[in-house]
Design a protein around this motif. Structure first.
Motif, PDB file in Angstrom:
ATOM      1  N   MET A   1       0.839  -1.173   0.000  1.00 18.77           N
ATOM      2  CA  MET A   1       0.000   0.000   0.000  1.00 18.77           C
ATOM      3  C   MET A   1       0.891   1.245   0.000  1.00 18.77           C
ATOM      4  SD  MET A   1      -2.846   1.119   2.840  1.00 18.77           S
ATOM      5  CE  MET A   1      -3.755  -0.368   2.598  1.00 18.77           C
ATOM      6  N   ARG A   2       0.521   2.214  -0.858  1.00 19.17           N
ATOM      7  CA  ARG A   2       1.272   3.463  -0.960  1.00 19.17           C
ATOM      8  C   ARG A   2       0.328   4.646  -0.799  1.00 19.17           C
ATOM      9  NH1 ARG A   2       5.145   4.447  -5.386  1.00 19.17           N
ATOM     10  NH2 ARG A   2       3.348   5.509  -6.222  1.00 19.17           N
ATOM     11  N   LEU A   3       0.841   5.732  -0.265  1.00 15.21           N
ATOM     12  CA  LEU A   3       0.101   6.972  -0.149  1.00 15.21           C
ATOM     13  C   LEU A   3       0.499   7.861  -1.329  1.00 15.21           C
ATOM     14  CD1 LEU A   3      -1.833   8.713   1.559  1.00 15.21           C
ATOM     15  CD2 LEU A   3       0.165   9.516   2.822  1.00 15.21           C
ATOM     16  N   ILE A   4      -0.501   8.341  -2.061  1.00 19.11           N
ATOM     17  CA  ILE A   4      -0.277   9.137  -3.261  1.00 19.11           C
ATOM     18  C   ILE A   4      -0.838  10.541  -3.047  1.00 19.11           C
ATOM     19  CG2 ILE A   4      -0.722   9.308  -5.744  1.00 19.11           C
ATOM     20  CD1 ILE A   4       0.861   6.795  -4.948  1.00 19.11           C
ATOM     21  N   VAL A   5      -0.076  11.561  -3.447  1.00 22.80           N
ATOM     22  CA  VAL A   5      -0.513  12.952  -3.353  1.00 22.80           C
ATOM     23  C   VAL A   5      -0.771  13.481  -4.757  1.00 22.80           C
ATOM     24  CG1 VAL A   5       0.100  15.291  -2.639  1.00 22.80           C
ATOM     25  CG2 VAL A   5       0.901  13.348  -1.305  1.00 22.80           C
ATOM     26  N   ASP A   6      -1.959  14.035  -4.966  1.00 22.88           N
ATOM     27  CA  ASP A   6      -2.280  14.723  -6.206  1.00 22.88           C
ATOM     28  C   ASP A   6      -1.864  16.178  -6.008  1.00 22.88           C
ATOM     29  OD1 ASP A   6      -3.428  16.144  -8.308  1.00 22.88           O
ATOM     30  OD2 ASP A   6      -5.241  14.907  -8.339  1.00 22.88           O
ATOM     31  N   ARG A   7      -0.707  16.525  -6.481  1.00 16.52           N
ATOM     32  CA  ARG A   7      -0.132  17.854  -6.242  1.00 16.52           C
ATOM     33  C   ARG A   7      -0.956  18.979  -6.887  1.00 16.52           C
ATOM     34  NH1 ARG A   7       3.640  17.112  -2.735  1.00 16.52           N
ATOM     35  NH2 ARG A   7       4.884  15.235  -2.937  1.00 16.52           N
ATOM     36  N   ASP A   8      -1.694  18.658  -7.942  1.00 21.19           N
ATOM     37  CA  ASP A   8      -2.545  19.668  -8.573  1.00 21.19           C
ATOM     38  C   ASP A   8      -3.749  20.022  -7.690  1.00 21.19           C
ATOM     39  OD1 ASP A   8      -0.931  19.869 -10.843  1.00 21.19           O
ATOM     40  OD2 ASP A   8      -2.004  18.242 -11.857  1.00 21.19           O
ATOM     41  N   ARG A   9      -4.208  19.071  -6.899  1.00 22.35           N
ATOM     42  CA  ARG A   9      -5.372  19.296  -6.022  1.00 22.35           C
ATOM     43  C   ARG A   9      -4.979  19.860  -4.663  1.00 22.35           C
ATOM     44  NH1 ARG A   9     -10.299  16.504  -7.620  1.00 22.35           N
ATOM     45  NH2 ARG A   9     -11.064  17.217  -5.611  1.00 22.35           N
ATOM     46  N   CYS A  10      -3.794  19.511  -4.181  1.00 24.10           N
ATOM     47  CA  CYS A  10      -3.375  19.899  -2.831  1.00 24.10           C
ATOM     48  C   CYS A  10      -3.308  21.418  -2.702  1.00 24.10           C
ATOM     49  CB  CYS A  10      -2.014  19.289  -2.499  1.00 24.10           C
ATOM     50  SG  CYS A  10      -1.445  19.668  -0.831  1.00 24.10           S
ATOM     51  N   GLU A  11      -3.953  21.933  -1.666  1.00 29.22           N
ATOM     52  CA  GLU A  11      -3.967  23.369  -1.400  1.00 29.22           C
ATOM     53  C   GLU A  11      -3.167  23.740  -0.153  1.00 29.22           C
ATOM     54  OE1 GLU A  11      -8.101  24.477  -1.281  1.00 29.22           O
ATOM     55  OE2 GLU A  11      -8.361  24.085  -3.429  1.00 29.22           O
ATOM     56  N   GLY A  12      -2.505  22.770   0.460  1.00 30.69           N
ATOM     57  CA  GLY A  12      -1.632  23.042   1.596  1.00 30.69           C
ATOM     58  C   GLY A  12      -2.338  23.399   2.888  1.00 30.69           C
ATOM     59  N   HIS A  13      -3.530  22.852   3.105  1.00 35.68           N
ATOM     60  CA  HIS A  13      -4.261  23.137   4.348  1.00 35.68           C
ATOM     61  C   HIS A  13      -3.549  22.574   5.581  1.00 35.68           C
ATOM     62  CE1 HIS A  13      -7.811  24.797   2.394  1.00 35.68           C
ATOM     63  NE2 HIS A  13      -7.674  23.851   1.484  1.00 35.68           N
ATOM     64  N   GLY A  14      -2.903  21.424   5.423  1.00 39.99           N
ATOM     65  CA  GLY A  14      -2.124  20.845   6.511  1.00 39.99           C
ATOM     66  C   GLY A  14      -2.876  19.950   7.468  1.00 39.99           C
ATOM     67  N   VAL A  15      -4.171  19.753   7.266  1.00 40.23           N
ATOM     68  CA  VAL A  15      -4.898  18.880   8.187  1.00 40.23           C
ATOM     69  C   VAL A  15      -4.442  17.428   8.053  1.00 40.23           C
ATOM     70  CG1 VAL A  15      -6.921  20.357   8.479  1.00 40.23           C
ATOM     71  CG2 VAL A  15      -6.883  18.697   6.634  1.00 40.23           C
ATOM     72  N   CYS A  16      -3.972  17.055   6.892  1.00 42.61           N
ATOM     73  CA  CYS A  16      -3.457  15.695   6.706  1.00 42.61           C
ATOM     74  C   CYS A  16      -2.201  15.478   7.547  1.00 42.61           C
ATOM     75  CB  CYS A  16      -3.170  15.424   5.241  1.00 42.61           C
ATOM     76  SG  CYS A  16      -1.938  16.525   4.526  1.00 42.61           S
ATOM     77  N   GLU A  17      -1.423  16.533   7.690  1.00 47.58           N
ATOM     78  CA  GLU A  17      -0.199  16.459   8.499  1.00 47.58           C
ATOM     79  C   GLU A  17      -0.532  16.118   9.947  1.00 47.58           C
ATOM     80  OE1 GLU A  17       3.717  19.218   9.329  1.00 47.58           O
ATOM     81  OE2 GLU A  17       1.858  20.191   8.738  1.00 47.58           O
ATOM     82  N   SER A  18      -1.622  16.665  10.450  1.00 42.91           N
ATOM     83  CA  SER A  18      -2.012  16.355  11.829  1.00 42.91           C
ATOM     84  C   SER A  18      -2.516  14.925  11.957  1.00 42.91           C
ATOM     85  CB  SER A  18      -3.070  17.342  12.326  1.00 42.91           C
ATOM     86  OG  SER A  18      -4.276  17.208  11.601  1.00 42.91           O
ATOM     87  N   ALA A  19      -3.085  14.378  10.891  1.00 40.30           N
ATOM     88  CA  ALA A  19      -3.583  13.003  10.915  1.00 40.30           C
ATOM     89  C   ALA A  19      -2.464  11.983  10.712  1.00 40.30           C
ATOM     90  CB  ALA A  19      -4.647  12.805   9.843  1.00 40.30           C
ATOM     91  N   ALA A  20      -1.407  12.389  10.022  1.00 39.56           N
ATOM     92  CA  ALA A  20      -0.316  11.460   9.701  1.00 39.56           C
ATOM     93  C   ALA A  20       1.039  12.136   9.882  1.00 39.56           C
ATOM     94  CB  ALA A  20      -0.480  10.950   8.277  1.00 39.56           C
ATOM     95  N   PRO A  21       1.394  12.504  11.108  1.00 33.50           N
ATOM     96  CA  PRO A  21       2.653  13.228  11.326  1.00 33.50           C
ATOM     97  C   PRO A  21       3.907  12.424  10.992  1.00 33.50           C
ATOM     98  CG  PRO A  21       1.685  12.574  13.425  1.00 33.50           C
ATOM     99  CD  PRO A  21       0.676  12.261  12.352  1.00 33.50           C
TER     100      PRO A  21
END
Length: 64
Positions: A1-21
């Protein structure tokens, strides 16, 4: 299993960082950085799943 980031969609809110530090962080420019690329260790899979769910713009997905 891999985590993939869609860089075109990402707006840098940072809430994901708090969920997966252990897996994600925003750099000094507000760009998301994957700290663990490639196959996720079993102990990181729940954090990855949580980050996918919490992303307000659906910029993250799990693959594999």
């Amino acid at each position: 299993m891999r985590l993939i980031v869609d860089r075109d969609r990402c707006e840098g809110h940072g809430v994901c960082e708090s969920a997966a530090p252990d897996l994600l962080e925003l750099d000094e420019h507000g760009d998301l950085v994957l700290l663990a690329e490639g196959e996720l260790a079993p102990e990181h899979r729940q954090q990855a799943a949580d980050s996918v769910v919490i992303c307000p713009v659906a910029a993250l997905k799990l693959e594999g």
